[in-house]
Scaffold this motif. Structure first.
Motif, PDB file in Angstrom:
ATOM      1  N   ARG A   1       0.813  -1.214   0.000  1.00  0.00           N
ATOM      2  CA  ARG A   1       0.000   0.000   0.000  1.00  0.00           C
ATOM      3  C   ARG A   1       0.848   1.266   0.000  1.00  0.00           C
ATOM      4  O   ARG A   1       1.944   1.284   0.541  1.00  0.00           O
ATOM      5  N   VAL A   2       0.264   2.301  -0.598  1.00  0.00           N
ATOM      6  CA  VAL A   2       0.874   3.632  -0.613  1.00  0.00           C
ATOM      7  C   VAL A   2      -0.162   4.586  -0.024  1.00  0.00           C
ATOM      8  O   VAL A   2      -1.340   4.526  -0.384  1.00  0.00           O
ATOM      9  N   LYS A   3       0.289   5.446   0.882  1.00  0.00           N
ATOM     10  CA  LYS A   3      -0.636   6.403   1.489  1.00  0.00           C
ATOM     11  C   LYS A   3      -0.529   7.750   0.773  1.00  0.00           C
ATOM     12  O   LYS A   3       0.567   8.285   0.615  1.00  0.00           O
ATOM     13  N   VAL A   4      -1.686   8.249   0.335  1.00  0.00           N
ATOM     14  CA  VAL A   4      -1.733   9.542  -0.342  1.00  0.00           C
ATOM     15  C   VAL A   4      -2.518  10.511   0.542  1.00  0.00           C
ATOM     16  O   VAL A   4      -3.689  10.284   0.844  1.00  0.00           O
ATOM     17  N   THR A   5      -1.840  11.568   0.997  1.00  0.00           N
ATOM     18  CA  THR A   5      -2.487  12.588   1.818  1.00  0.00           C
ATOM     19  C   THR A   5      -2.790  13.789   0.934  1.00  0.00           C
ATOM     20  O   THR A   5      -1.893  14.294   0.258  1.00  0.00           O
ATOM     21  N   VAL A   6      -4.055  14.209   0.929  1.00  0.00           N
ATOM     22  CA  VAL A   6      -4.440  15.371   0.116  1.00  0.00           C
ATOM     23  C   VAL A   6      -4.669  16.559   1.049  1.00  0.00           C
ATOM     24  O   VAL A   6      -5.518  16.503   1.939  1.00  0.00           O
ATOM     25  N   ASN A   7      -3.875  17.610   0.860  1.00  0.00           N
ATOM     26  CA  ASN A   7      -3.997  18.818   1.684  1.00  0.00           C
ATOM     27  C   ASN A   7      -5.021  19.774   1.075  1.00  0.00           C
ATOM     28  O   ASN A   7      -5.076  19.925  -0.143  1.00  0.00           O
ATOM     29  N   TYR A   8      -5.816  20.405   1.933  1.00  0.00           N
ATOM     30  CA  TYR A   8      -6.759  21.411   1.427  1.00  0.00           C
ATOM     31  C   TYR A   8      -6.989  22.480   2.489  1.00  0.00           C
ATOM     32  O   TYR A   8      -6.807  22.227   3.687  1.00  0.00           O
ATOM     33  N   PRO A   9      -7.359  23.699   2.043  1.00  0.00           N
ATOM     34  CA  PRO A   9      -7.547  24.786   3.000  1.00  0.00           C
ATOM     35  C   PRO A   9      -8.782  24.538   3.862  1.00  0.00           C
ATOM     36  O   PRO A   9      -9.661  23.749   3.482  1.00  0.00           O
ATOM     37  N   PRO A  10      -8.870  25.219   5.013  1.00  0.00           N
ATOM     38  CA  PRO A  10     -10.003  24.984   5.913  1.00  0.00           C
ATOM     39  C   PRO A  10     -11.335  25.425   5.320  1.00  0.00           C
ATOM     40  O   PRO A  10     -11.388  26.385   4.547  1.00  0.00           O
ATOM     41  N   TYR A  11     -12.379  24.688   5.664  1.00  0.00           N
ATOM     42  CA  TYR A  11     -13.715  25.227   5.454  1.00  0.00           C
ATOM     43  C   TYR A  11     -14.482  24.974   6.740  1.00  0.00           C
ATOM     44  O   TYR A  11     -14.320  23.932   7.377  1.00  0.00           O
ATOM     45  N   ILE A  12     -15.264  25.980   7.131  1.00  0.00           N
ATOM     46  CA  ILE A  12     -15.997  25.882   8.394  1.00  0.00           C
ATOM     47  C   ILE A  12     -17.331  25.212   8.121  1.00  0.00           C
ATOM     48  O   ILE A  12     -18.114  25.665   7.302  1.00  0.00           O
ATOM     49  N   SER A  13     -17.544  24.082   8.791  1.00  0.00           N
ATOM     50  CA  SER A  13     -18.749  23.292   8.528  1.00  0.00           C
ATOM     51  C   SER A  13     -19.877  23.653   9.480  1.00  0.00           C
ATOM     52  O   SER A  13     -21.038  23.421   9.185  1.00  0.00           O
ATOM     53  N   ASP A  14     -19.523  24.232  10.646  1.00  0.00           N
ATOM     54  CA  ASP A  14     -20.586  24.554  11.595  1.00  0.00           C
ATOM     55  C   ASP A  14     -20.155  25.699  12.506  1.00  0.00           C
ATOM     56  O   ASP A  14     -19.060  25.686  13.051  1.00  0.00           O
ATOM     57  N   ALA A  15     -21.030  26.698  12.634  1.00  0.00           N
ATOM     58  CA  ALA A  15     -20.781  27.831  13.529  1.00  0.00           C
ATOM     59  C   ALA A  15     -22.144  28.452  13.826  1.00  0.00           C
ATOM     60  O   ALA A  15     -22.715  29.121  12.977  1.00  0.00           O
ATOM     61  N   LYS A  16     -22.681  28.154  14.998  1.00  0.00           N
ATOM     62  CA  LYS A  16     -24.043  28.608  15.326  1.00  0.00           C
ATOM     63  C   LYS A  16     -24.022  29.709  16.394  1.00  0.00           C
ATOM     64  O   LYS A  16     -23.242  29.648  17.336  1.00  0.00           O
TER      65      LYS A  16
END
Length: 183
Positions: A84-99
């Motif tokens: 197996r090979v591990k592939v990590t995908v980086n991405y900028p933050p997104y806020i999923s919840d803020a009430k």
């Protein structure tokens, strides 16, 4: 012809890539007869092989495509060999919840900010435009990998107002506003 079990002789190293980038994985194997090489994504949503070849090319990779990729070499002489090979995908933050939250004076109040990001987001809180410092009187900030919690132990009139949560990592930042109001 002497039958020889398959053996993986070369395979790509684990990699980390920014979302939208291109990935090229290689898996070379020996054996007699020549082994068949297949790649599959180890994921609950994965169906079948994604490549029946020594090379696996992914263009414009998405966060859903992160995870482990398994190369299998088989030639019916013995059980297939897999690596197996591990592939990590980086991405900028997104806020999923803020009430926004309503809390009476004198009660405990909590504002919660949830954000998904790789690498994990760093969080900061602001009231109006003033950054809230950790250890400010009557306040507690708890930061975890995927959320930040702002706790008011004893809500006063002065605490009411507009709060902003900022989530950031190397790839970018995002923010969300919420209100602590009286009930």
């Amino acid at each position: 012809v002497i039958a020889v079990s398959p053996k993986i002789v070369e395979i790509s190293s684990d990699i980390s890539i920014n979302e939208g980038g291109n990935v090229s994985l290689t898996c070379l194997a020996t054996g007699r007869p020549d082994p068949t090489i297949t790649w599959r994504h180890i994921s609950p949503k994965a169906v079948g092989f994604i490549s029946e070849d020594e090379y696996l090319e992914i263009t414009g990779i998405t966060r859903e495509q992160s995870g482990e990729y398994e190369c299998s070499a088989s030639n019916d002489v013995s059980a297939p060999v897999v690596q197996r090979v591990k592939v990590t995908v980086n991405y900028p933050p997104y806020i999923s919840d803020a009430k926004s939250t309503g809390v009476p004076v004198g009660q405990k109040g909590i504002l919660l900010c949830e954000a998904s990001a790789v690498p994990s987001a760093d969080f900061q809180w602001y009231k109006d435009d003033k950054r809230l410092a950790e250890g400010q009187k009557g306040l507690k900030v708890e930061n975890k990998a995927f959320f930040s919690r702002l706790t008011f132990f004893n809500v006063s009139e002065q605490d009411y107002g507009n709060y902003t949560c900022v989530a950031s990592n190397q790839l970018g930042n995002t923010n969300a506003s919420m209100i602590l109001y009286g009930e």
